[in-house]
Design an enzyme around this catalytic site. Structure first.
Site, PDB file in Angstrom:
ATOM      1  N   LYS A  57     -12.925  -1.322   6.132  1.00 37.37           N
ATOM      2  CA  LYS A  57     -13.540  -2.215   5.212  1.00 37.37           C
ATOM      3  C   LYS A  57     -14.474  -3.248   5.949  1.00 37.37           C
ATOM      4  O   LYS A  57     -15.528  -3.313   5.391  1.00 37.37           O
ATOM      5  CB  LYS A  57     -12.283  -2.868   4.660  1.00 37.37           C
TER       6      LYS A  57
ATOM      7  N   ASP B 195      -0.256  -5.431   9.416  1.00 35.01           N
ATOM      8  CA  ASP B 195      -1.324  -4.562   9.183  1.00 35.01           C
ATOM      9  C   ASP B 195      -2.373  -5.305   8.898  1.00 35.01           C
ATOM     10  O   ASP B 195      -2.383  -6.128   7.735  1.00 35.01           O
ATOM     11  CB  ASP B 195      -0.798  -3.722   8.086  1.00 35.01           C
TER      12      ASP B 195
ATOM     13  N   TRP C  16       0.943  -1.188  -0.094  1.00 28.91           N
ATOM     14  CA  TRP C  16       0.067   0.074   0.009  1.00 28.91           C
ATOM     15  C   TRP C  16       1.021   1.118  -0.040  1.00 28.91           C
ATOM     16  O   TRP C  16       1.642   1.129   0.734  1.00 28.91           O
ATOM     17  CB  TRP C  16      -0.909  -0.035   1.299  1.00 28.91           C
TER      18      TRP C  16
END
Length: 400
Positions: free
Chosen positions: A270, A234, A153
């Protein structure tokens, strides 16, 4: 008269000088480069075409391309509306939300929770958790590096850069196979200086959607422990990858079983659709309760000049959902529904490309998992899709 004239002239001259200085303070500031992800949305919104499509930004949408609010979230909002005040939360955030969040990551009956060995604070979603940890790393391990997968990311690089932590990279994605470069990954773990920090995606790797298998995770854990490295996970997509939060936490559980002291960033953007509420958690597993108390106090100290206290509404929604068996079961059904729909869309896209006679292999579309598909398209191919067909995505070929 002459004196007053001189004073007026001096004041006017001084005003001009200071005015000139104020005009020049920011003269050297140049426009920041566009964010590679958010810039896609800006270009999409500026396109007047009625047939435009945005498949670049990481947010779940319904069949009409509209944002989705989960029913469990709506019900939680109904339950809490107008019932609580708007006072500050403690610097560490909502105790209830943090407790429920740790259960998702470490397990409902985790011995580490019982022994109070986890230092944890509420964060501003996963981004805030990563940044808080990066600052913690810089303050207490100032000579350390962070090893980041290639690719990752994009904001990971920004976060550790701004925390002034030197970055290194390790092999992850294999462009030819469109899968995991496992051999390269293991070699990089072995060759990194002992005691290095490794950033790992717990599930649904962003941007590739390529995850190690269970056996590969066991080998990664073994090698990281052998070199005395620190693993920071993460976990932005727990439940959103496979539809099962327990399965999506498997990598973390393997590391815990192997005796690692790890760090975890968690987010509800999310898996609960709470994108704008910025609800997350940073946790560090410590040697004992005393160490956990000390670490938490330092995390709070770091948060104090950043934002002082985290927001109250989002974590209230999360704790209401996870703290009520019926609402939690509803959430589990809804998050599985979202994950299953994404998996189904992957299958449909692959089948249609194959039916259209594409000479390329699209097997990687169904081998990958999570919100993103790393298509393998080149930047030039992406540009053509955008310029000729008004289809917007990031230039690395990542499809949402």
């Amino acid at each position: 008269m002459a004196l007053s004239t001189k004073l007026f002239q001096r004041r006017s001259s001084t005003a001009v000088v200071f005015g000139s200085r104020s005009m020049s303070w920011w003269r050297t500031v140049q426009p920041a480069p566009k964010d590679p992800i958010l810039g896609v949305t800006e270009a999409f919104l500026a396109d007047p075409s009625p047939n435009k499509v945005n498949v670049g930004v990481g947010a779940y949408r319904d069949d009409n391309g509209k944002p989705v609010v989960l029913e469990c979230v709506r019900e939680a909002e109904r339950r809490v509306a107008g019932k609580l005040n708007m006072e500050y939360l403690p610097m560490g955030g909502s105790v209830k939300m943090v407790e429920e969040t740790l259960k998702l990551a470490y397990g409902e009956t985790s011995e580490f929770l019982k022994d109070k060995r986890i230092a944890a604070v509420q964060s501003l979603s996963g981004t805030g958790a990563c940044r808080l940890f990066a600052d913690f790393q810089k303050r207490f391990r100032p000579d350390s590096n962070i090893y980041i997968p290639v690719p990752t990311w994009a904001n990971h690089h920004n976060i550790w850069r701004d925390a002034q932590v030197p970055q290194r990279t390790f092999h992850y994605y294999h462009p030819e196979t469109k899968g995991l470069d496992f051999a390269g990954l293991i070699d990089d773990i072995k060759n990194a200086p002992s005691g290095s920090f490794f950033l790992l995606h717990a599930c649904a790797h962003n941007p590739t959607g390529v995850d190690p298998s269970e056996e590969q995770w066991k080998e990664i854990s073994y090698q990281i422990k052998g070199k005395g490295h620190f693993a920071f996970f993460d976990m932005a997509y727990q439940g959103f990858a496979s539809g099962d939060p327990e399965r999506d936490a498997k990598a973390i559980r393997i590391f815990l079983e192997d005796g690692h002291l790890i760090g975890i960033s968690q987010s509800y953007a999310k898996n609960m659709g709470l994108y704008g509420q910025r609800v997350g958690c940073l946790s560090l597993l410590c040697e004992d309760e005393k160490q956990a108390v000390a670490v938490k106090s330092q995390l709070q100290q770091l948060a104090r000049p950043m934002y002082s206290n985290p927001p109250v509404h989002g974590p209230l929604i999360v704790s209401t959902i996870l703290g009520d068996p019926d609402l939690k079961n509803l959430w589990l059904r809804e998050v599985k529904g979202m994950a299953d729909r994404i998996i189904g869309m992957r299958t449909a896209l692959r089948e249609n490309l194959e039916k259209l006679g594409s000479p390329l292999s699209w097997e990687h579309m169904t081998n990958q998992i999570g919100m993103f598909c790393y298509s393998g398209m080149t930047p030039e191919q992406v540009d053509r899709l955008t310029n000729e067909f008004h289809i917007y995505l990031t230039r690395n070929g990542r499809i949402r």
